[in-house]
Write a protein that holds these residues in place. Sequence first.
Motif, PDB file in Angstrom:
ATOM      1  N   THR A  49      42.336  27.436  37.999  1.00  0.00           N
ATOM      2  CA  THR A  49      43.160  28.643  38.068  1.00  0.00           C
ATOM      3  C   THR A  49      42.397  29.818  37.484  1.00  0.00           C
ATOM      4  OG1 THR A  49      44.216  28.158  35.937  1.00  0.00           O
ATOM      5  CG2 THR A  49      45.309  27.333  37.919  1.00  0.00           C
ATOM      6  N   ALA A  50      42.715  31.005  37.974  1.00  0.00           N
ATOM      7  CA  ALA A  50      42.074  32.220  37.488  1.00  0.00           C
ATOM      8  C   ALA A  50      42.993  33.394  37.762  1.00  0.00           C
ATOM      9  CB  ALA A  50      40.707  32.430  38.159  1.00  0.00           C
ATOM     10  N   THR A  51      42.736  34.497  37.080  1.00  0.00           N
ATOM     11  CA  THR A  51      43.476  35.742  37.274  1.00  0.00           C
ATOM     12  C   THR A  51      42.510  36.807  37.760  1.00  0.00           C
ATOM     13  OG1 THR A  51      45.047  35.174  35.524  1.00  0.00           O
ATOM     14  CG2 THR A  51      44.915  37.477  36.175  1.00  0.00           C
ATOM     15  N   LEU A  52      42.809  37.375  38.919  1.00  0.00           N
ATOM     16  CA  LEU A  52      41.972  38.422  39.493  1.00  0.00           C
ATOM     17  C   LEU A  52      42.465  39.776  39.006  1.00  0.00           C
ATOM     18  CD1 LEU A  52      39.671  39.081  41.486  1.00  0.00           C
ATOM     19  CD2 LEU A  52      41.424  39.298  43.269  1.00  0.00           C
ATOM     20  N   PRO A  53      41.713  40.453  38.145  1.00  0.00           N
ATOM     21  CA  PRO A  53      42.159  41.745  37.611  1.00  0.00           C
ATOM     22  C   PRO A  53      42.219  42.795  38.716  1.00  0.00           C
ATOM     23  CG  PRO A  53      40.382  40.812  36.280  1.00  0.00           C
ATOM     24  CD  PRO A  53      40.430  40.033  37.548  1.00  0.00           C
ATOM     25  N   PRO A  54      42.992  43.857  38.500  1.00  0.00           N
ATOM     26  CA  PRO A  54      43.043  44.923  39.504  1.00  0.00           C
ATOM     27  C   PRO A  54      41.713  45.642  39.633  1.00  0.00           C
ATOM     28  CG  PRO A  54      44.223  45.567  37.516  1.00  0.00           C
ATOM     29  CD  PRO A  54      43.872  44.125  37.355  1.00  0.00           C
ATOM     30  N   PHE A  55      41.411  46.077  40.848  1.00  0.00           N
ATOM     31  CA  PHE A  55      40.204  46.836  41.158  1.00  0.00           C
ATOM     32  C   PHE A  55      38.928  46.046  40.868  1.00  0.00           C
ATOM     33  CE2 PHE A  55      43.478  49.904  39.759  1.00  0.00           C
ATOM     34  CZ  PHE A  55      43.672  50.568  40.969  1.00  0.00           C
ATOM     35  N   SER A  56      39.000  44.706  40.956  1.00  0.00           N
ATOM     36  CA  SER A  56      37.792  43.900  40.748  1.00  0.00           C
ATOM     37  C   SER A  56      36.875  44.054  41.954  1.00  0.00           C
ATOM     38  CB  SER A  56      38.157  42.428  40.543  1.00  0.00           C
ATOM     39  OG  SER A  56      38.892  42.255  39.349  1.00  0.00           O
ATOM     40  N   ALA A  57      35.635  44.454  41.712  1.00  0.00           N
ATOM     41  CA  ALA A  57      34.685  44.670  42.797  1.00  0.00           C
ATOM     42  C   ALA A  57      34.017  43.361  43.188  1.00  0.00           C
ATOM     43  CB  ALA A  57      33.630  45.695  42.369  1.00  0.00           C
ATOM     44  N   GLN A  58      33.528  43.311  44.413  1.00  0.00           N
ATOM     45  CA  GLN A  58      32.846  42.128  44.900  1.00  0.00           C
ATOM     46  C   GLN A  58      31.579  41.892  44.091  1.00  0.00           C
ATOM     47  OE1 GLN A  58      31.931  42.361  49.025  1.00  0.00           O
ATOM     48  NE2 GLN A  58      31.147  40.267  49.190  1.00  0.00           N
ATOM     49  N   GLY A  59      31.423  40.641  43.624  1.00  0.00           N
ATOM     50  CA  GLY A  59      30.266  40.276  42.825  1.00  0.00           C
ATOM     51  C   GLY A  59      30.525  40.214  41.336  1.00  0.00           C
ATOM     52  N   THR A  60      31.663  40.747  40.886  1.00  0.00           N
ATOM     53  CA  THR A  60      31.974  40.658  39.459  1.00  0.00           C
ATOM     54  C   THR A  60      32.424  39.245  39.110  1.00  0.00           C
ATOM     55  OG1 THR A  60      34.245  41.409  39.869  1.00  0.00           O
ATOM     56  CG2 THR A  60      32.606  43.084  39.322  1.00  0.00           C
ATOM     57  N   ARG A  61      32.328  38.907  37.832  1.00  0.00           N
ATOM     58  CA  ARG A  61      32.684  37.559  37.377  1.00  0.00           C
ATOM     59  C   ARG A  61      34.002  37.574  36.608  1.00  0.00           C
ATOM     60  NH1 ARG A  61      29.215  33.334  37.466  1.00  0.00           N
ATOM     61  NH2 ARG A  61      27.137  33.716  38.325  1.00  0.00           N
ATOM     62  N   ILE A  62      34.763  36.495  36.756  1.00  0.00           N
ATOM     63  CA  ILE A  62      36.031  36.330  36.047  1.00  0.00           C
ATOM     64  C   ILE A  62      36.063  34.937  35.431  1.00  0.00           C
ATOM     65  CG2 ILE A  62      37.326  37.961  37.476  1.00  0.00           C
ATOM     66  CD1 ILE A  62      38.372  35.636  39.101  1.00  0.00           C
ATOM     67  N   ASP A  63      36.884  34.759  34.401  1.00  0.00           N
ATOM     68  CA  ASP A  63      37.019  33.469  33.737  1.00  0.00           C
ATOM     69  C   ASP A  63      37.947  32.556  34.532  1.00  0.00           C
ATOM     70  OD1 ASP A  63      35.464  34.619  31.788  1.00  0.00           O
ATOM     71  OD2 ASP A  63      37.152  35.057  30.453  1.00  0.00           O
ATOM     72  N   VAL A  64      37.717  31.254  34.414  1.00  0.00           N
ATOM     73  CA  VAL A  64      38.566  30.273  35.095  1.00  0.00           C
ATOM     74  C   VAL A  64      38.990  29.198  34.101  1.00  0.00           C
ATOM     75  CG1 VAL A  64      37.506  30.668  37.350  1.00  0.00           C
ATOM     76  CG2 VAL A  64      36.585  28.899  35.843  1.00  0.00           C
ATOM     77  N   ASN A  65      40.154  28.606  34.358  1.00  0.00           N
ATOM     78  CA  ASN A  65      40.671  27.482  33.581  1.00  0.00           C
ATOM     79  C   ASN A  65      40.678  26.232  34.447  1.00  0.00           C
ATOM     80  OD1 ASN A  65      41.315  29.038  31.217  1.00  0.00           O
ATOM     81  ND2 ASN A  65      43.062  29.856  32.329  1.00  0.00           N
ATOM     82  N   VAL A  66      40.344  25.107  33.833  1.00  0.00           N
ATOM     83  CA  VAL A  66      40.219  23.845  34.546  1.00  0.00           C
ATOM     84  C   VAL A  66      41.117  22.816  33.883  1.00  0.00           C
ATOM     85  CG1 VAL A  66      38.622  22.037  35.285  1.00  0.00           C
ATOM     86  CG2 VAL A  66      37.848  24.401  35.184  1.00  0.00           C
ATOM     87  N   GLY A  67      41.874  22.060  34.682  1.00  0.00           N
ATOM     88  CA  GLY A  67      42.741  21.002  34.163  1.00  0.00           C
ATOM     89  C   GLY A  67      42.697  19.788  35.064  1.00  0.00           C
ATOM     90  N   THR A  68      42.737  18.592  34.472  1.00  0.00           N
ATOM     91  CA  THR A  68      42.625  17.365  35.257  1.00  0.00           C
ATOM     92  C   THR A  68      43.874  17.136  36.093  1.00  0.00           C
ATOM     93  OG1 THR A  68      43.492  16.054  33.407  1.00  0.00           O
ATOM     94  CG2 THR A  68      41.097  16.304  33.571  1.00  0.00           C
TER      95      THR A  68
END
Length: 386
Positions: free
Chosen positions: A110-129
């Motif tokens: 899962t991840a949250t895409l912030p507003p106005f995120s440009a192509q190529g920028t990085r975002i944090d992700v959460n991982v669960g089994t």
Amino acid sequence: MTRDPIRPLLRTTLRRGGSLALAVLLALSPVLPAAPAQAQSRIKDVADVEGVRDNMLVGYGLVVGLNGTGDSINNSPFTEQSLIGMLERLGVNIRGETVRTRNVAAVMVTATLPPFSAQGTRIDVNVGTLGDAKNLQGGTLLVTPLLGADGEVYAVAQGAVAVSGFSAQGAAASVTRGVPTAGRIAGGAIVEREIAFDLTDLPYVRLSLRNPDFTTAKRISESINASFGSPVAHAADPASVLVDVPPQRKADIVGFIRDMEQLRVTPDQPARVVIDEASGVIVMGENVRISTVAIAQGNLTIRITETPQVSQPGPLSQGGQTAVVPRTDIQVDEQSDRKLAVLRAGVSLQELVQSLNALGVGPRDMISILQSIKAAGALQAEIEVM
């Protein structure tokens, strides 16, 4: 030691008659500390700009490189199918073969895409089994597409999973701290698709209140109108304020929103008491008031204690037998020291808490008392039970 130049001046002027001293005091009055103002918040802290929002992303992937703590293939058929499909795409065909590995785990990303995120920028992700994996420590997430609510791919995630918890076990004992089956990848996803949104095309700016309230909405519109010197804002309802963009500010809509969100207002909220019965937490707002009411709190407690004693015959007695003699102790606590307390009408939150604490009331009993006061019609507040 540095001398204070003000004190000799005051002594001299006071000796000369006092009129000049009064002028000096008036001149110095602006530097004196002012009385604390009423608590205010910025508009950006109580309202959001409609359209400027986050978007939730979700994906399904595989974590590899686990040290025997992954999914058991027999209990997680989706892990086996995903592993076979991934290997086939890489040119390895193992369909029909028996897969016996505990180093792979199926996960939800899962991840949250912030507003106005440009192509190529990085975002944090959460991982669960998703299966019966025991630990994700040391694992690496393989390329995982992250989808939006419309089914489109907006980001791709991959990277080493950082796990804060751990688990260890032996033959007769085990210890687990935190949640070792969930982790996080900082900057683990790259944005592949942008969400189109142009601020310059907005005919007006809508402010959405996080806590809808008529008074707060009206105060926000009045503050904006006073700042820009024209009636550009009006409260449409308790949850939104419409702001017309002045023609001279349309070319600088970002600066207009910046100036507007820095304005300060005093939020107003209805009197509310929030009760979490599961944990016994009680939160009361400052506007909570009660009418005159008398409160008594106490419970009848009966405590029965059994302490049997063993009676043995003397050392030289004939025909004596060992017997168990019951001993019962009954105590009755009527809590007669609890007295009836009277709370005056219109008491403040602090006085209400002090009065309930004076009765020796715990959080659990305080919940029942507040609900009883509300049932009696003496609590001028809304009770919300979580």
